[in-house]
Design an enzyme around this catalytic site. Sequence first.
Site, PDB file in Angstrom:
ATOM      1  N   GLU A   7      -9.043 -12.012  -7.341  1.00 12.36           N
ATOM      2  CA  GLU A   7      -8.858 -12.354  -5.876  1.00 12.36           C
ATOM      3  C   GLU A   7      -9.271 -13.619  -5.041  1.00 12.36           C
ATOM      4  OE1 GLU A   7      -7.485 -10.662  -2.192  1.00 12.36           O
ATOM      5  OE2 GLU A   7      -8.571 -11.522  -0.701  1.00 12.36           O
ATOM      6  N   ASP A  52       1.903   2.392   3.363  1.00 19.43           N
ATOM      7  CA  ASP A  52       2.900   0.567   3.642  1.00 19.43           C
ATOM      8  C   ASP A  52       4.821   1.062   3.218  1.00 19.43           C
ATOM      9  OD1 ASP A  52       1.231  -1.245   4.780  1.00 19.43           O
ATOM     10  OD2 ASP A  52       1.124  -2.061   2.604  1.00 19.43           O
ATOM     11  N   HIS A  57       1.127  -1.579  -0.279  1.00 15.91           N
ATOM     12  CA  HIS A  57      -0.061  -0.346   0.143  1.00 15.91           C
ATOM     13  C   HIS A  57       0.702   1.052   0.004  1.00 15.91           C
ATOM     14  CE1 HIS A  57      -2.968  -3.315   1.991  1.00 15.91           C
ATOM     15  NE2 HIS A  57      -2.958  -2.781   1.070  1.00 15.91           N
ATOM     16  N   ASP A 114     -14.941 -11.399   5.095  1.00 15.27           N
ATOM     17  CA  ASP A 114     -14.177 -11.965   3.647  1.00 15.27           C
ATOM     18  C   ASP A 114     -12.985 -12.275   4.807  1.00 15.27           C
ATOM     19  OD1 ASP A 114     -11.763 -11.285   2.003  1.00 15.27           O
ATOM     20  OD2 ASP A 114     -11.576  -9.385   2.328  1.00 15.27           O
ATOM     21  N   ASP A 139     -10.118 -13.931   3.852  1.00 13.52           N
ATOM     22  CA  ASP A 139      -8.329 -14.303   3.441  1.00 13.52           C
ATOM     23  C   ASP A 139      -7.590 -15.498   4.158  1.00 13.52           C
ATOM     24  OD1 ASP A 139      -9.380 -11.772   1.868  1.00 13.52           O
ATOM     25  OD2 ASP A 139      -7.910 -10.751   3.752  1.00 13.52           O
ATOM     26  N   ASP A 150      -2.732 -13.339  -0.533  1.00 11.40           N
ATOM     27  CA  ASP A 150      -3.551 -12.258  -0.198  1.00 11.40           C
ATOM     28  C   ASP A 150      -4.420 -12.451   1.319  1.00 11.40           C
ATOM     29  OD1 ASP A 150      -4.589  -9.882   1.423  1.00 11.40           O
ATOM     30  OD2 ASP A 150      -6.242  -9.404  -0.280  1.00 11.40           O
ATOM     31  N   HIS A 203     -12.429 -12.821  -3.141  1.00  9.11           N
ATOM     32  CA  HIS A 203     -13.393 -11.638  -3.808  1.00  9.11           C
ATOM     33  C   HIS A 203     -14.529 -13.204  -4.723  1.00  9.11           C
ATOM     34  CE1 HIS A 203     -10.485  -8.566  -2.727  1.00  9.11           C
ATOM     35  NE2 HIS A 203     -11.710  -9.085  -1.524  1.00  9.11           N
ATOM     36  N   GLU A 246      -8.424  -4.910  -8.107  1.00  4.80           N
ATOM     37  CA  GLU A 246      -9.353  -5.961  -7.982  1.00  4.80           C
ATOM     38  C   GLU A 246     -10.677  -6.123  -7.225  1.00  4.80           C
ATOM     39  OE1 GLU A 246      -6.627  -6.436  -4.067  1.00  4.80           O
ATOM     40  OE2 GLU A 246      -7.800  -7.498  -2.849  1.00  4.80           O
TER      41      GLU A 246
END
Length: 343
Positions: free
Chosen positions: A209, A51, A48, A247, A249, A282, A212, A173
């Site tokens: 993803e 980040d 990001h 979600d 992950d 991810d 997703h 995404e």
Amino acid sequence: MSQFKFSVGPWNVHTGADSYGPETRKAIDLETKFAMFRELGFDAVQFHDDDVVPNMNDLSEDEIKAEARKVKALLDKYNLKAEFVAPRLWMDPHTTDGGYTSTSREDREFAMWRSFRSIDIARELGCDLIVLWLAREGTLCAEAKSPVEATQQLVASINEMLRYDDSIRICIEPKPNEPIDRSFCGTIGHVMAVSAATIDPKRVGGNLESAHAVLAGLDPANEMGFALAFGKLFTVHMNDQNGIRYDQDKSFGVENLRSAFNQVKVLVENGYGKKGEYVGLDVKAMRTTSDEDSYEHLKNSLEIFKAMEEKVKKYDYAYANELIREKKFEQLEMYVMRLIMGI
Ligand code: XLS
Ligand code: MG
């Protein structure tokens, strides 16, 4: 040995905090994560914008670039590349109701400022890919935005990014919901349509993803295949998800091994990676995971991915094609199940 190169984001190793409770693990600094990513066999890091440059809102454009150069030096030290930079618009007080599709002009301008700075950061890190996870580009209240105007605003914002840098690539995404209720760009099909409407479609692709796609009630391998058919699968976020709920992950393949197999199969069959694409993870550790196990979910995901790669290598195409010709799908299905189960 895998034929692929792997990437991971620093947020994959996190403190365990969620919407309902505080941290359960100690925070780990960026350099320690880099060292461990390299040790685990990753080739690149996903970022990001903040980040790379925390508190970037308070810095000038030149200061932001200088901070990014420090992170580039750290990547070089561990022989890691940067894969992409994603503007983290969803965390900021300026973008509580979205960035590119906010009804406030000031918020939309802020979103563009962060997007341009993300491009600057990507350039300093030596990469040409911007990922847009459109977290809040949708509605909480269905009547709050016009879906027509919002879709046009999204295309216009991407065009501005393409104009800002004539070789940057933009990668959407898609996610159908969470944190917003109704997303404007929920599936890879939406992404392909948005791509086609921009001023340079070949520079606008998708990041599929697995979780997703499941949240949209769709099959991750088919979604990857759809983008691959247009040459627009710029990257992937491999993980897993138990049905249509929050979600999760989860580690790649832990919920649905057949789906994991088919995701790897579609990537292998279509030469994914040959143009430098990474297999990105991810994934998040479970909240109960201890400090010393902070990286287990990454190891598990890599192990399962590579095991599925081995299964794909063993896939007997001649036999499968014979069954397909005769429409003997009960036998084909059982052949795949035996291959995955190793019996
Ligand atoms: C959240 C997204 C997010 C992006 C990175 O659902 O998957 O983690 O991949 O910003
Ligand atoms: Mg993701």
